[in-house]
Design a protein around this motif. Structure first.
Motif, PDB file in Angstrom:
ATOM      1  N   VAL A  40       0.844  -1.193   0.000  1.00 62.93           N
ATOM      2  CA  VAL A  40       0.000   0.000   0.000  1.00 62.93           C
ATOM      3  C   VAL A  40       0.881   1.245   0.000  1.00 62.93           C
ATOM      4  N   CYS A  41       0.358   2.291  -0.582  1.00 61.88           N
ATOM      5  CA  CYS A  41       1.052   3.579  -0.601  1.00 61.88           C
ATOM      6  C   CYS A  41       0.682   4.329   0.671  1.00 61.88           C
ATOM      7  N   THR A  42       1.681   4.603   1.505  1.00 59.56           N
ATOM      8  CA  THR A  42       1.418   5.262   2.787  1.00 59.56           C
ATOM      9  C   THR A  42       1.737   6.747   2.757  1.00 59.56           C
ATOM     10  N   ARG A  43       2.392   7.212   1.679  1.00 62.26           N
ATOM     11  CA  ARG A  43       2.720   8.637   1.605  1.00 62.26           C
ATOM     12  C   ARG A  43       2.936   9.028   0.142  1.00 62.26           C
ATOM     13  N   GLY A  44       2.226  10.065  -0.285  1.00 64.33           N
ATOM     14  CA  GLY A  44       2.371  10.536  -1.661  1.00 64.33           C
ATOM     15  C   GLY A  44       1.864   9.516  -2.659  1.00 64.33           C
ATOM     16  N   GLY A  45       1.873   9.854  -3.918  1.00 62.78           N
ATOM     17  CA  GLY A  45       1.463   8.912  -4.953  1.00 62.78           C
ATOM     18  C   GLY A  45      -0.039   8.709  -4.989  1.00 62.78           C
ATOM     19  N   ASP A  46      -0.466   7.906  -5.927  1.00 67.05           N
ATOM     20  CA  ASP A  46      -1.882   7.605  -6.113  1.00 67.05           C
ATOM     21  C   ASP A  46      -2.197   6.300  -5.397  1.00 67.05           C
ATOM     22  N   THR A  47      -2.940   6.380  -4.299  1.00 61.83           N
ATOM     23  CA  THR A  47      -3.248   5.184  -3.505  1.00 61.83           C
ATOM     24  C   THR A  47      -4.182   4.226  -4.226  1.00 61.83           C
ATOM     25  N   LYS A  48      -4.843   4.703  -5.318  1.00 61.35           N
ATOM     26  CA  LYS A  48      -5.772   3.831  -6.038  1.00 61.35           C
ATOM     27  C   LYS A  48      -5.075   2.952  -7.069  1.00 61.35           C
ATOM     28  N   LEU A  49      -3.857   3.314  -7.457  1.00 70.06           N
ATOM     29  CA  LEU A  49      -3.143   2.521  -8.449  1.00 70.06           C
ATOM     30  C   LEU A  49      -2.731   1.180  -7.856  1.00 70.06           C
ATOM     31  N   ASN A  50      -2.889   0.132  -8.650  1.00 69.44           N
ATOM     32  CA  ASN A  50      -2.471  -1.188  -8.177  1.00 69.44           C
ATOM     33  C   ASN A  50      -1.130  -1.610  -8.780  1.00 69.44           C
ATOM     34  N   HIS A  51      -0.409  -0.646  -9.359  1.00 69.87           N
ATOM     35  CA  HIS A  51       0.904  -0.973  -9.898  1.00 69.87           C
ATOM     36  C   HIS A  51       1.879   0.171  -9.587  1.00 69.87           C
ATOM     37  N   ARG A  52       3.170  -0.125  -9.674  1.00 68.22           N
ATOM     38  CA  ARG A  52       4.230   0.862  -9.420  1.00 68.22           C
ATOM     39  C   ARG A  52       5.258   0.790 -10.553  1.00 68.22           C
ATOM     40  N   THR A  53       5.776   1.945 -10.924  1.00 72.25           N
ATOM     41  CA  THR A  53       6.848   2.005 -11.925  1.00 72.25           C
ATOM     42  C   THR A  53       8.111   2.510 -11.238  1.00 72.25           C
ATOM     43  N   VAL A  54       9.181   1.744 -11.370  1.00 74.04           N
ATOM     44  CA  VAL A  54      10.418   2.033 -10.640  1.00 74.04           C
ATOM     45  C   VAL A  54      11.579   2.048 -11.632  1.00 74.04           C
ATOM     46  N   VAL A  55      12.474   3.039 -11.494  1.00 75.81           N
ATOM     47  CA  VAL A  55      13.674   3.133 -12.323  1.00 75.81           C
ATOM     48  C   VAL A  55      14.866   2.625 -11.514  1.00 75.81           C
TER      49      VAL A  55
END
Length: 518
Positions: A40-55
């Motif tokens: 879960v996203c606990t700070r910032g970002g879109d909490t509704k998104l079920n995916h993450r993009t990482v570099v």
């Protein structure tokens, strides 16, 4: 019983995906909850998104700092199976073991094989952009030991395998010649955490617990499932030991029983004394020897007023009580508890009552069963989950029959003897009476204590042997009934109730039970 609250970890088997994964269990008075791990996203970002993009910036030492398992060839996604502390993937704070790879540098990899994903990661360059989604149902192959496939020579093979970690060979051909320090996420970037989230909430009122494999009379080992009134189910919960499984099963069953009792008390407040519910609950009906139907089905039984009700699903409204699959008059049926013999040649049931034996000592093929014998030689055979369930049904049935016999006082059946139509009456106070149907003249009368034996042809005819009170001689009376089984069961019920009525301990226990339910 006392209501219990519990929490713990178990394995959940999903029948649809054929996958087993860790879940967290929570038990309260009224609800059984299954929690699944999620990111879960606990700070910032879109909490509704079920995916993450990482570099990720590839390091000269350690590469991307992660290992992967899985692949489309095994019909499973490619997931991150391990991350190495102090290396780039771990330091981002955005990736977790159990993340499924969706894209690599914009290329969709959801349907790629393991080797294809390995190749993409190795050739993606120094900067790799990956999009992931955490799998709440973490594949069971993640629990396999870490390592790489070993060749016949005993040396570690460079060929990747979907069931082994592909990690070291994800380094690729980096242009970096000096080790680089992984960058830490800035304070403004989104923060993610793994947390247990509620996935399934099952109300326990009118729910049931079952160790039985669906459609069979076979018990599962160290596992069971919980089903709610609306049919929602946990799927199969698995535990490491029989003791742990039994502990959870008994705790859940105890809370269900307490809720059932509260519901019975509420219903009984609005019912007449002759229509009280003595006991109700789920059982598993086992097939008869000549039954070509399903191996077993769940039924809901209720002992209420003069009847035993058999339902396909619990009665929720007042009108539901008229929708029973079958009803039987209590004093015309007979309860038979199936006793299990032990090697020491003693009753296992006695050991249960004395507390000398626990449920988990039973073998898988030894369920707790009782039969309800009804008219014309028909019967229902039911099994329950625990010894306490079996004891409660036996005692409740005795109490319900006792109350109904005392309420009706007597029962008269039409019969015949030597071509004459007669009335045969069983009376709680006076015993047995036979009279002419036309004139009502009494032909003979005996007390319950004077009945010394009987025999029947299994169809319609019975011989009753009575001892004459004056000359002490045995007198034989032969009668024929349309439904002999119902008559014999009625005799048994009245005689058992008569004996119980002089047992002050039994009478007091019934009186106390009545106060408890009202």
């Amino acid at each position: 019983m006392c209501q219990q609250t519990k929490a713990g970890i178990a394995l959940l088997y999903n029948k649809e995906t054929n996958n087993t994964y860790d879940v967290r269990l929570k038990l309260t008075k009224e609800v059984f909850t299954i929690q699944k791990l999620d990111v879960v996203c606990t700070r910032g970002g879109d909490t509704k998104l079920n995916h993450r993009t990482v570099v990720l910036r590839r390091q000269a030492a350690g590469g991307l700092g992660l290992s992967i398992k899985g692949g489309a060839e095994h019909k499973v996604p490619v997931v991150i199976s391990k991350m190495f502390k102090d290396q780039v993937a771990y330091q981002t704070g955005k990736l977790f073991v159990g993340d499924a790879m969706l894209q690599i540098n914009g290329i969709n990899v959801e349907n790629c094989s393991h080797e294809e994903v390995v190749h993409l990661l190795r050739t993606a360059g120094d900067e790799v952009t990956i999009t992931v989604r955490y799998l709440r149902e973490v594949p069971s192959f993640l629990k396999l030991p870490l390592g790489s496939p070993v060749s016949q020579s005993g040396q570690s093979s460079r060929v990747s395998s979907p069931l082994f970690d592909s990690g070291l060979h994800l380094n690729g051909n980096s242009t970096n010649t000096a080790p680089s320090s992984p960058s830490k996420p800035s304070a403004n970037e989104p923060k993610y955490e793994k947390r247990w989230l509620d996935a399934v909430d099952l109300p326990l009122l009118m729910g049931r617990v079952s160790r039985y494999k669906a459609g069979t009379d076979k018990l599962r080992s160290n596992s069971f499932e919980v089903c709610a009134l609306d049919g929602a189910s946990t799927n199969i919960l698995q535990f490491c030991t029989a003791a742990e499984s039994t502990d959870w099963l008994q705790a859940i069953s105890s809370n269900i029983s307490d809720l059932t009792l509260e519901n019975m008390k509420m219903i009984n407040r609005y019912c007449s004394p002759d229509d009280q519910i003595v006991h109700m609950g789920w059982v598993c009906e086992n097939p008869q020897a000549n039954d070509a139907g399903p191996s077993s089905t769940f039924k809901f039984l209720a002992l209420r007023g003069p009847s035993l009700f058999i339902f396909r699903s619990p009665p929720v409204s007042a009108t539901d009580w008229g929708q029973a699959e079958t009803t039987h008059i209590l004093y015309e049926v007979l309860l038979k508890v199936h006793k299990l013999w032990m090697a020491e040649d003693c009753w296992i049931q006695a050991r249960f009552y004395l507390g000398l034996q626990q449920d988990e000592e039973l073998q898988d093929g030894e369920p707790f069963c009782f039969s309800v014998l009804v008219g014309h030689g028909q019967s229902h055979t039911f099994s329950v989950e625990t010894t306490s369930d079996l004891a409660v049904w036996e005692k409740s049935f005795q109490r319900a029959v006792f109350m109904e016999v005392q309420r009706v006082g007597s029962k008269t059946y039409m019969c015949s003897s030597q071509g004459k139509v007669l009335y045969f009456t069983i009376d709680f106070e006076s015993g047995f009476t036979c009279s002419e149907s036309s004139s009502k003249n009494i032909l003979w009368r005996y007390k319950f204590s004077q009945l010394k034996g009987s025999s029947d042809d299994g169809k319609t005819r019975v011989k009753l042997l009575f001892r004459n009170a004056e000359n002490k001689q045995i007198e034989r009376k032969e009668l024929e009934f349309a439904n002999l089984t119902a008559v014999l069961h009625c005799i048994s019920s009245f005689m058992a109730s008569k004996v119980a009525s002089v047992d002050q301990v039994f009478v007091n226990s019934q009186s106390n039970s009545g106060k408890y339910l009202s």
